[in-house]
Design an enzyme around this catalytic site. Structure first.
Site, PDB file in Angstrom:
ATOM      1  N   ILE A 154       0.832  -1.079   0.055  1.00 41.16           N
ATOM      2  CA  ILE A 154      -0.109   0.005   0.169  1.00 41.16           C
ATOM      3  C   ILE A 154       0.995   1.182   0.042  1.00 41.16           C
ATOM      4  O   ILE A 154       1.766   1.305   0.726  1.00 41.16           O
ATOM      5  CB  ILE A 154      -0.829  -0.058   1.209  1.00 41.16           C
ATOM      6  CG1 ILE A 154      -1.839  -1.224   1.169  1.00 41.16           C
ATOM      7  CG2 ILE A 154      -1.692   1.433   1.390  1.00 41.16           C
ATOM      8  CD1 ILE A 154      -2.638  -1.448   2.569  1.00 41.16           C
ATOM      9  N   HIS A 260      -2.749  -8.328 -13.597  1.00 41.87           N
ATOM     10  CA  HIS A 260      -1.766  -8.571 -14.542  1.00 41.87           C
ATOM     11  C   HIS A 260      -1.066 -10.035 -14.354  1.00 41.87           C
ATOM     12  O   HIS A 260      -0.026 -10.294 -14.786  1.00 41.87           O
ATOM     13  CB  HIS A 260      -0.245  -7.606 -13.950  1.00 41.87           C
ATOM     14  CG  HIS A 260       0.023  -7.632 -12.650  1.00 41.87           C
ATOM     15  ND1 HIS A 260       0.212  -6.244 -11.864  1.00 41.87           N
ATOM     16  CD2 HIS A 260       0.218  -8.596 -11.643  1.00 41.87           C
ATOM     17  CE1 HIS A 260       0.571  -6.320 -10.730  1.00 41.87           C
ATOM     18  NE2 HIS A 260       0.534  -7.577 -10.526  1.00 41.87           N
ATOM     19  N   ASN A 261      -2.064 -10.813 -13.757  1.00 39.51           N
ATOM     20  CA  ASN A 261      -1.724 -12.281 -13.829  1.00 39.51           C
ATOM     21  C   ASN A 261      -3.240 -13.117 -13.995  1.00 39.51           C
ATOM     22  O   ASN A 261      -4.071 -13.261 -13.184  1.00 39.51           O
ATOM     23  CB  ASN A 261      -1.361 -12.771 -12.380  1.00 39.51           C
ATOM     24  CG  ASN A 261       0.203 -12.531 -11.891  1.00 39.51           C
ATOM     25  OD1 ASN A 261       0.811 -11.982 -12.705  1.00 39.51           O
ATOM     26  ND2 ASN A 261       0.440 -12.977 -10.747  1.00 39.51           N
ATOM     27  N   SER A 294       9.775   0.391  -7.668  1.00 42.42           N
ATOM     28  CA  SER A 294      10.089  -0.358  -6.560  1.00 42.42           C
ATOM     29  C   SER A 294      10.000   0.644  -5.223  1.00 42.42           C
ATOM     30  O   SER A 294       9.542   1.687  -5.541  1.00 42.42           O
ATOM     31  CB  SER A 294      11.424  -0.871  -6.591  1.00 42.42           C
ATOM     32  OG  SER A 294      12.277   0.169  -7.070  1.00 42.42           O
ATOM     33  N   SER A 299       6.190   5.619  -9.651  1.00 41.81           N
ATOM     34  CA  SER A 299       5.054   4.631 -10.202  1.00 41.81           C
ATOM     35  C   SER A 299       4.533   5.375 -11.334  1.00 41.81           C
ATOM     36  O   SER A 299       4.520   6.782 -11.268  1.00 41.81           O
ATOM     37  CB  SER A 299       4.225   4.263  -9.338  1.00 41.81           C
ATOM     38  OG  SER A 299       4.856   3.276  -8.325  1.00 41.81           O
ATOM     39  N   HIS A 316       4.476  -4.884 -16.025  1.00 36.85           N
ATOM     40  CA  HIS A 316       3.516  -4.772 -14.692  1.00 36.85           C
ATOM     41  C   HIS A 316       4.148  -4.023 -13.558  1.00 36.85           C
ATOM     42  O   HIS A 316       3.665  -4.023 -12.412  1.00 36.85           O
ATOM     43  CB  HIS A 316       3.103  -6.141 -14.423  1.00 36.85           C
ATOM     44  CG  HIS A 316       4.035  -6.863 -13.225  1.00 36.85           C
ATOM     45  ND1 HIS A 316       5.084  -7.341 -13.807  1.00 36.85           N
ATOM     46  CD2 HIS A 316       3.860  -7.465 -12.209  1.00 36.85           C
ATOM     47  CE1 HIS A 316       5.960  -7.962 -12.820  1.00 36.85           C
ATOM     48  NE2 HIS A 316       4.875  -7.895 -11.636  1.00 36.85           N
ATOM     49  N   GLY A 317       5.414  -3.617 -13.819  1.00 39.53           N
ATOM     50  CA  GLY A 317       6.314  -3.304 -12.572  1.00 39.53           C
ATOM     51  C   GLY A 317       7.873  -2.839 -13.306  1.00 39.53           C
ATOM     52  O   GLY A 317       7.964  -2.966 -14.350  1.00 39.53           O
ATOM     53  N   ALA A 318       8.635  -2.774 -12.411  1.00 38.80           N
ATOM     54  CA  ALA A 318      10.029  -2.646 -12.447  1.00 38.80           C
ATOM     55  C   ALA A 318      10.620  -4.085 -12.943  1.00 38.80           C
ATOM     56  O   ALA A 318      11.779  -4.006 -13.817  1.00 38.80           O
ATOM     57  CB  ALA A 318      10.733  -1.977 -11.472  1.00 38.80           C
ATOM     58  N   GLY A 319      10.385  -5.033 -12.261  1.00 43.94           N
ATOM     59  CA  GLY A 319      11.096  -6.407 -12.543  1.00 43.94           C
ATOM     60  C   GLY A 319      12.197  -6.491 -11.741  1.00 43.94           C
ATOM     61  O   GLY A 319      12.907  -5.662 -11.604  1.00 43.94           O
TER      62      GLY A 319
END
Length: 390
Positions: A154, A260-261, A294, A299, A316-319
């Site tokens: 959050i 994203h899944n 992260s 974001s 879906h993000g940085a990875g």
């Protein structure tokens, strides 16, 4: 985007940073006989179970539980408010808001002590037809509205106009894992019985369209996707209540939500196929998505461009760039904390174990966003103000 030919199949990759283990999994995916057209790999790619995170796989008449993952329906939601962050007193942020959120929302492996009202659960599903869901129906009434662990978070954020945003990353909790594990085992058993050409050691057993097991998995997957949304929605409702108590006159815009899944029937290149997005976000033209960074980094709220080469997908993000174990062993906690505190971020780092979710464990989000400029356009850049991790 770079195109590689692997096992005579095109693989379209939006990064030059693919770890060896992820590339091995990509090679395995290209051997699947039901792979459709090409494989798409997002810029946040890293190794997963069977299929790399950040992969987009289109299949003809087959669904692969491990290509969806065990946190089915995991995704993001975000809400914009009308308050400026600079108008929130530090004491109110730390003591009333952050403590209030932690009090209202169970974190990590914690659940609610009391069952939540069933109105918070997904509607319009035939529960009796859902084997795993039926077994867990009593448990999920205490799981809905809980954050979970790992990389779930959050975060209170601010945009470039100093406006307060709320962002949540969470999924279907233990329900998704139970469904994923259950049908992955069924798929492995069936593949052995069918003498499938898909070798068991690559961990990609599939369920064939037309089989009852395919239908069973599909229905339970859909429930998990809806449950994950219910989970995020209830958490957001509780956070808004905390903020309303602390900030007089605060207003909230409608919630942005995207998973994203999951797997979905879609039409690409003139054919209806099953698209698996495992750690990948829908980026169909005009679709509003969320790409988080992260802990301690930016974001992004983005808008899809509908690029067919990615099957209308984005990251879906940085990875991850370090495994959880490697991050705990190698990252300097003092240095990571110093970076966060220099930015004035209320962070969640308390021990060396927390290094698994430190910024140093992840790729640079700015590079990831730059690598997918043909997949999405940036609408809003958000910077962290305060972070709660699972």
């Amino acid at each position: 985007m770079e195109v590689k030919m692997i096992n005579n199949r095109p693989v379209k990759i939006w990064t030059d940073n693919v770890e060896e283990s992820a590339m091995s999994q990509i090679e395995n995916l290209t051997t699947l006989p039901f792979l459709f057209h090409h494989l798409a790999i997002m810029p946040d790619v890293h190794a997963g179970m069977g299929m790399p995170i950040g992969g987009v796989l289109a299949c003809v008449d087959a669904v692969i539980p491990n290509a969806v993952g065990v946190d089915i329906g995991c995704g993001m939601c975000a809400v914009k408010t009308n308050w400026r962050v600079s108008d929130i007193p530090t004491e109110v942020l730390r003591k009333q808001i952050m403590r209030g959120i932690r009090k209202r929302i169970p974190l990590g492996m914690e659940h609610h002590k009391e069952a939540q009202d069933e109105k918070y659960l997904p509607a319009d599903h035939d529960i009796d037809a859902l084997e795993v869901v039926t077994r867990r129906i009593n448990s999920i009434t205490k799981e809905v509205g809980t954050l979970g662990g790992g990389n779930h978070f959050i975060e209170l954020q601010k945009d470039e106009d100093d406006i307060l945003w709320i962002m949540i990353h969470s999924g279907s909790r233990n329900l998704g894992k139970q469904v994923g594990d259950y049908y992955n085992k069924i798929a492995a058993t069936l593949n052995a019985q069918w003498h499938s050409v898909v070798p068991p050691d690559i961990r990609l057993p599939f369920l064939a369209r037309g089989s009852k097991e395919f239908d069973m998995y599909w229905k339970e997957m859909q429930y998990c996707i809806d449950f994950a949304l219910c989970n995020r929605r209830l958490m957001m409702e509780r956070i808004e209540e905390v903020l309303a108590d602390a900030l007089v006159g605060i207003e909230f815009e409608p919630m942005i939500n995207i998973a994203h899944n999951y797997a979905a029937w879609e039409n690409h290149f003139g054919k209806n196929v099953i698209v698996h997005r495992k750690g990948a976000t829908l980026a169909r033209e005009g679709v509003i998505g969320i790409i988080p960074g992260s802990q301690g980094t930016a974001s992004y709220i983005v808008e899809g461009l509908g690029n067919p080469d990615s099957f209308c997908s984005c990251s879906h993000g940085a990875g991850r760039v370090l495994s959880r174990t490697a991050a705990i062993k190698t990252l300097d906690m003092a240095a990571e904390v110093a970076q966060l505190e220099a930015k004035g971020i209320v962070h969640a780092i308390r021990s060396q174990e927390d290094m698994q979710e430190a910024s140093g464990a992840y790729k640079d989000i700015e590079t990831v966003i730059a690598n997918e400029s043909d997949l999405v356009k940036v609408k809003t850049r958000l910077l962290p103000v305060a972070v709660i991790k699972g």
